[in-house]
Each structure stands twice: as structure tokens, then as C-alpha cells.
Design a protein around this motif. Structure first.
Motif, short mmCIF file in Angstrom:
data_model
loop_
_atom_site.label_atom_id
_atom_site.label_comp_id
_atom_site.label_asym_id
_atom_site.label_seq_id
_atom_site.Cartn_x
_atom_site.Cartn_y
_atom_site.Cartn_z
N PRO A 43 13.18 -10.75 16.19
CA PRO A 43 12.44 -12.01 16.09
C PRO A 43 12.08 -12.35 14.66
CG PRO A 43 11.58 -10.69 17.89
CD PRO A 43 12.56 -9.83 17.16
N PHE A 44 11.93 -13.63 14.38
CA PHE A 44 11.83 -14.17 13.03
C PHE A 44 10.76 -13.47 12.19
CE2 PHE A 44 9.90 -17.32 10.15
CZ PHE A 44 10.97 -17.54 9.31
N ILE A 45 9.53 -13.44 12.67
CA ILE A 45 8.42 -12.90 11.88
C ILE A 45 8.53 -11.39 11.76
CG2 ILE A 45 5.89 -12.70 11.75
CD1 ILE A 45 5.82 -15.37 13.38
N THR A 46 8.83 -10.72 12.86
CA THR A 46 9.01 -9.27 12.83
C THR A 46 10.15 -8.89 11.90
OG1 THR A 46 8.19 -9.09 15.10
CG2 THR A 46 9.45 -7.24 14.24
N ARG A 47 11.19 -9.72 11.85
CA ARG A 47 12.35 -9.43 11.00
C ARG A 47 11.94 -9.33 9.53
NH1 ARG A 47 16.35 -14.14 11.00
NH2 ARG A 47 16.05 -13.81 13.24
N TYR A 48 11.14 -10.29 9.05
CA TYR A 48 10.74 -10.27 7.64
C TYR A 48 9.75 -9.13 7.36
CZ TYR A 48 13.16 -14.60 6.56
OH TYR A 48 14.13 -15.54 6.33
N TRP A 49 8.86 -8.87 8.30
CA TRP A 49 7.94 -7.74 8.13
C TRP A 49 8.71 -6.43 8.09
CZ3 TRP A 49 3.78 -6.07 12.27
CH2 TRP A 49 2.97 -5.07 11.71
N PHE A 50 9.65 -6.26 8.99
CA PHE A 50 10.47 -5.05 9.06
C PHE A 50 11.29 -4.89 7.79
CE2 PHE A 50 14.33 -2.76 10.39
CZ PHE A 50 13.76 -1.64 10.99
N ALA A 51 11.91 -5.98 7.31
CA ALA A 51 12.73 -5.91 6.10
C ALA A 51 11.88 -5.58 4.89
CB ALA A 51 13.45 -7.24 5.89
N GLY A 52 10.68 -6.17 4.79
CA GLY A 52 9.80 -5.86 3.67
C GLY A 52 9.34 -4.42 3.67
N SER A 53 9.14 -3.86 4.88
CA SER A 53 8.69 -2.47 5.00
C SER A 53 9.80 -1.48 4.66
CB SER A 53 8.17 -2.21 6.42
OG SER A 53 7.05 -3.02 6.70
N ILE A 54 11.03 -1.96 4.58
CA ILE A 54 12.14 -1.12 4.11
C ILE A 54 12.40 -1.35 2.62
CG2 ILE A 54 14.62 -0.69 4.32
CD1 ILE A 54 14.42 -1.30 7.28
N ALA A 55 12.36 -2.61 2.21
CA ALA A 55 12.72 -2.95 0.83
C ALA A 55 11.69 -2.43 -0.18
CB ALA A 55 12.85 -4.47 0.69
N VAL A 56 10.40 -2.60 0.10
CA VAL A 56 9.38 -2.19 -0.87
C VAL A 56 9.36 -0.67 -1.06
CG1 VAL A 56 6.91 -2.22 -1.39
CG2 VAL A 56 8.01 -4.27 -0.48
N PRO A 57 9.36 0.15 0.00
CA PRO A 57 9.47 1.60 -0.24
C PRO A 57 10.74 2.01 -0.96
CG PRO A 57 8.69 1.19 1.99
CD PRO A 57 9.13 -0.13 1.43
N LEU A 58 11.84 1.30 -0.70
CA LEU A 58 13.09 1.61 -1.39
C LEU A 58 12.99 1.29 -2.88
CD1 LEU A 58 16.01 2.59 -1.02
CD2 LEU A 58 16.67 0.20 -0.62
N ILE A 59 12.34 0.17 -3.20
CA ILE A 59 12.14 -0.18 -4.61
C ILE A 59 11.32 0.88 -5.32
CG2 ILE A 59 10.95 -1.82 -6.12
CD1 ILE A 59 11.81 -4.04 -4.19
#
Length: 299
Positions: free
Chosen positions: A12-28
Motif C-alpha cells: 500500500p502507498f503509505i506503507t510502501r514509502y515508510w518501508f522504503a525509508g526504513s531500508i534506505a536510511v539504515p543503508l545510508i
């Protein structure tokens, strides 16, 4: 890669961005593109150096390493699983209401984090969303590790104990549960069960950016075509007001809540009107769109 991309698009739209941010920021942070020191919540830097991004990055960042990787993956799974269930279940077609729940929980967690000098806020926000889902589906039987089965209302506390075993602390989980309970109590429990006023309502500007979608609420049936007829004056000894409380199948209105008592052995069907722009419209279609059907507790 196409399979992963197709799966990602199904989130789902909102969960998708939250989920992606929770992967991208720790990876950064893991790759050293940005120092983790700039991603965590430090009250002194936030207040005195005006590093206003820290409340956001501290909600998405988690220090992934040999000792924390498993805990991170478990909570990432909880984020995906229960945020998706909420967004496509109780908040289906109502992205503004879902975003408001996330914002309310996030603000409460940030304030608590600043007061308690907490650097990481990912787990509390995930647990607060999981707690709301568990309360809205409290009679649902869920399965946990090793084949254990229990009611969903116990799930946040089981996870609290589980994370204590693998992580050694319960502060994050406890704060998340308390914040989730605060939202659930103010939005649902207090207005409906205790007959109090509604303290929380989604701001109109969120509806302008995230308008409601037609199609009803997934998993809770379709709204009735019209409200049950009000009991006649004098019926049930009370007339109009509380007399309908004893007439099976007849509805009564208490504040912004309509409760239909189906039988003493079935669940109580609670129809809650959320504050939407359609509240100013009296037509049947808009009235039906402003209802959220929730099965809470057995009657």
C-alpha cells in the motif's frame, strides 16, 4: 529483480514509502554516506543547533550490525505486515486518517524521546501501529513462533517479551504500546464505550492532499443503505432517547457513535463517523462514505 519490483508495487502507498525509508536510511548509515551521528535524535543538537531533520531520520534509522541485524529484520517485518493490514483494513480508502494516526503516534514518540533522551525511534512507532491493529482486531486469533496461537489483543505484549529476549530491553516496545493505546483510547475507546467527546479528528488539510477513495472499508462489510428506524416515542419505557437501547436491532445514537445490538451472543457492530469534509453533506452517499465499521468486542 522484476519479481521484487512487482512485490514492492503491491505494498500500500503509505506503507510502501515508510518501508522504503526504513531500508534506505539504515543503508545510508551503514555505507557511511552519512554519519549515523547525524541520523539519531539528540535533544541538544535538535534544540540548540536546529538540526530539525533528526526526529524524522531517528524514526527511520536503525544501526544494523552483527548483534542487531536480526532485531532489525524482525521489526521491519512487523512494519510491513501490520501497517499493510491497517492501511488495507480499517483505514482502507482513508489515507488521510491513516496518515493522521501515524503523525499523532510519531509526535507523541518524538516528545517522549526528547524527554527521555532516546536516540532511536523506529521500534516505538512500529509497535504503536501494531498495537492499534491488535486492538481493532482483538478477537482475531494470531499465530506466533513455535505454533503458539492467541488473541490479537495479547500480541503487542508477547512481542515485547520476545524483543526483550533477543534485544535485552523493553523500553522501546513499552513506549510504542503506550502511545498506541493513547491513540486508540482517544479515537475509539473513550468516545464509543465511555460516551465522552472525541478529542482527535483528522485535519481538513490532510483530506485535501489525501482525499478519500470510494469503495467502502475492506474486511468489515458494506455500510447499510440507511439507518435503522428510530424507536417510537414511549417505546421501551424511555421514548426516543435511551429506550432504543433495549430494542434488539434498533439503533441509538450516543454522541458520534451508533451501536446496533445484534444479539447477546454476537459481536457489537460499531459504526464510527470520522471527521471528514463529507460531514457537512447530508446526502446518503456521503453519509455512508464517512462511516468506519469496526468489530471490537463480543456483545
Amino acid at each position: 529483480m522484476s519479481d521484487i519490483g512487482d512485490w514492492f508495487k503491491t505494498i500500500p502507498f503509505i506503507t510502501r514509502y515508510w518501508f522504503a525509508g526504513s531500508i534506505a536510511v539504515p543503508l545510508i548509515g551503514k555505507l557511511g554516506l552519512i554519519s549515523p551521528m547525524y541520523l539519531v535524535l539528540w535533544p541538544e543538537n535538535f534544540f540548540h543547533k536546529f538540526q530539525v531533520w533528526r526526529p524524522i531520520t531517528s524514526t527511520l534509522y536503525f544501526p544494523v550490525g552483527p548483534g542487531t541485524g536480526f532485531l532489525y529484520l524482525v521489526n521491519l517485518y512487523f512494519l510491513y505486515q501490520y501497517s499493510t493490514r491497517l492501511e488495507t483494513g480499517a483505514f482502507d480508502g482513508r489515507p488521510a486518517d491513516f496518515v493522521f494516526m501515524l503523525l499523532f503516534n510519531w509526535i507523541c514518540i518524538v516528545i517522549t524521546g526528547l524527554m527521555m533522551d532516546m536516540q532511536l525511534l523506529m521500534i516505538p512507532l512500529i509497535m504503536s501501529v501494531l498495537y492499534v491493529w491488535a486492538q481493532l482486531n482483538r478477537e482475531t486469533i494470531v499465530s506466533f513462533w513455535f505454533g503458539t496461537r492467541f488473541k490479537a489483543c495479547y500480541l503487542p505484549w508477547v512481542i515485547l517479551g520476545f524483543n526483550y529476549i533477543i534485544g535485552g530491553s523493553v523500553v522501546n516496545e513499552l513506549i510504542g504500546n503506550l502511545v498506541g493505546h493513547l491513540y486508540f483510547f482517544l479515537m475509539f475507546k473513550y468516545p464509543m464505550d465511555l460516551g465522552g467527546r472525541s478529542f482527535l479528528s483528522t485535519p481538513d488539510f490532510l483530506y485535501r492532499f489525501l482525499p478519500n477513495r470510494r469503495g467502502g472499508v475492506s474486511g468489515f462489510g458494506a455500510p447499510p443503505s440507511r439507518r435503522p428506524a428510530a424507536p417510537e416515542a414511549g417505546a421501551g419505557g424511555g421514548g426516543g432517547g435511551m429506550g432504543g437501547r433495549h430494542a434488539w436491532g434498533a439503533g441509538f445514537r450516543l454522541g458520534t457513535t451508533e451501536t446496533v445490538l445484534l444479539s447477546s451472543r454476537t459481536k457489537t457492530l460499531v459504526s464510527t463517523r470520522l471527521s471528514t469534509p463529507q460531514d457537512h453533506c447530508r446526502c446518503p452517499n456521503c453519509a455512508e462514505e464517512s462511516r468506519l465499521f469496526l468489530y471490537l468486542t463480543p456483545g
